[in-house]
Design an enzyme around this catalytic site. Sequence first.
Site, mmCIF file in Angstrom:
data_model
loop_
_atom_site.group_PDB
_atom_site.id
_atom_site.type_symbol
_atom_site.label_atom_id
_atom_site.label_comp_id
_atom_site.label_asym_id
_atom_site.label_seq_id
_atom_site.Cartn_x
_atom_site.Cartn_y
_atom_site.Cartn_z
ATOM 1 C CE LYS A 193 57.160 49.649 33.976
ATOM 2 N NZ LYS A 193 58.168 49.012 34.836
ATOM 3 C CG HIS A 251 53.247 56.429 33.930
ATOM 4 N ND1 HIS A 251 54.372 56.810 33.239
ATOM 5 C CD2 HIS A 251 53.572 56.533 35.244
ATOM 6 C CE1 HIS A 251 55.330 57.121 34.097
ATOM 7 N NE2 HIS A 251 54.866 56.974 35.312
ATOM 8 C CE LYS A 351 51.284 57.581 45.021
ATOM 9 N NZ LYS A 351 52.257 56.573 44.558
#
Length: 499
Positions: A193, A251, A351
């Site tokens: 990114k 991550h 989530k």
Amino acid sequence: MNPSPTPAAQRATPHDADLVVFGGTGDLSMRKLLPALYHCDRDGRLAPQTRIIALSRGGLTDDDLRGKVDAQVRAAVPEGDDPAVWRRFLARLRHVPVDVHDDGAAHEGWRALAGLLAGHEDRDRIFYLASPPMTFGPFCRQVQQAGLVTPRSRVVLEKPLGRDLASARQINDEVGAIFAESQIYRIDHYLGKETVQNLLVLRFANAFLEPIWNSLWIDHVQISVTETVGTPGRRGYYDQAGALRDMVQNHLLQLLCLVAMEPPARNDRESIRDEKLKVLQALRPISGSEADRFTVRGQYAEAPGMPGYLDEPDRSPPTDASYRVETFTAIRAEVKNWRWAGVPFYLRTGKRLPSRRSEIVVQFKDVPHSIYPGGSPNRLVLRLQPSEGIDLHIMAKEPGAGEVTLRPVPLGLSFARTFGTRVPDAYERLLMDVMDGNPTLFMRRDEVEAAWRWIDPILATWESAGTPPEPYPAGSAGPPSAHELLGRSGRAWHEEEPA
């Protein structure tokens, strides 16, 4: 009007390669890999003879594959309305039916693949494994037995790389028996990114930040990856993974490494990875009673208009593992070295949360003595998604006569607005790095295993405790314990919406 390619893309040398994608008709290929490769083609970064060979168990012809891609991928590619580029991209696609678990079918498929690659040994040959990790070893063995490994071959492994240290080592051993470490690219798309790239530039190409990038000036760091979606149709996978394995081990720990690493001596393929490894090795172990104090795990429950994890539509009913798996986790980590002694790093992912965003928040300490009431400490916010950019929040005086009133104001950098170009997807950058033979943004074996070495004691403590994760309503900000994790020291999660 189509967005202009990036200046870097305009300068790039086209790559002559055969890209072989195992799992080439699956979800990852259709959503990420093929759109990224299309953009690389559009920007002139693929040589005319470069081919994309999809391997799957389906009995598709080349035309079947092209039809599938035309139906599923073109709508997701804004520039797909350029007929000439799209036809050129579709013409690169080939399909070979391969089932790595079926020897009879596999032998036939490998012979077909060998015939397709024959005569092109002078090209870079890239094997991309967009498949479950238990297939990595068998696939590499089949590639070797078919005689397809050349000195110019590389293999790309998708996460998760195993489910603990032992399984990660087994996969690394199996793949490493076929490919040299320099040929293995363990991908973490977060490292591709733009904001992550700019974090290194911000720290090491500017004079004003690095002198205060330490425990004397920084109060704490927050790294959050939150999602509004749940796990419909994916419970079978998620029951075995959970948030800690799925997101934190790769991550979030990689982002922590880039924030906390020491300045490398050079910007080369090994120096940066050496410094990241040192961060992982300096993480304070968390196990036993400390896991109760410094970690939180939760599972989203039913809320008005939203199902709970156990109620999500799936092909199979919940199992015992479904009741124990975490869909949210928060961790208070510490890097035990001189630069970061006493600075907590708070990691959070989950989530069915209120917003979808990935960000790094560096919270600075307050000024030693404030002469103005109502001030607040500075903070640096690096937004990875949904809109990539950097905000430095400073105190400013509100305009007007009379009493001085302070307000925090962001000095913002939006990559899309500032540079006037499309921000490439992370996979575009990483795929081009693979073709360039540049492993800087990929994880080395010792990095992966060091991360698992830190994660395993947390998993073991959770499993031995036998307690279910803390429920939180779907759409809420997570379980109360996650807020207490910071609240005990007078801190709070950064909840400001991205600019």
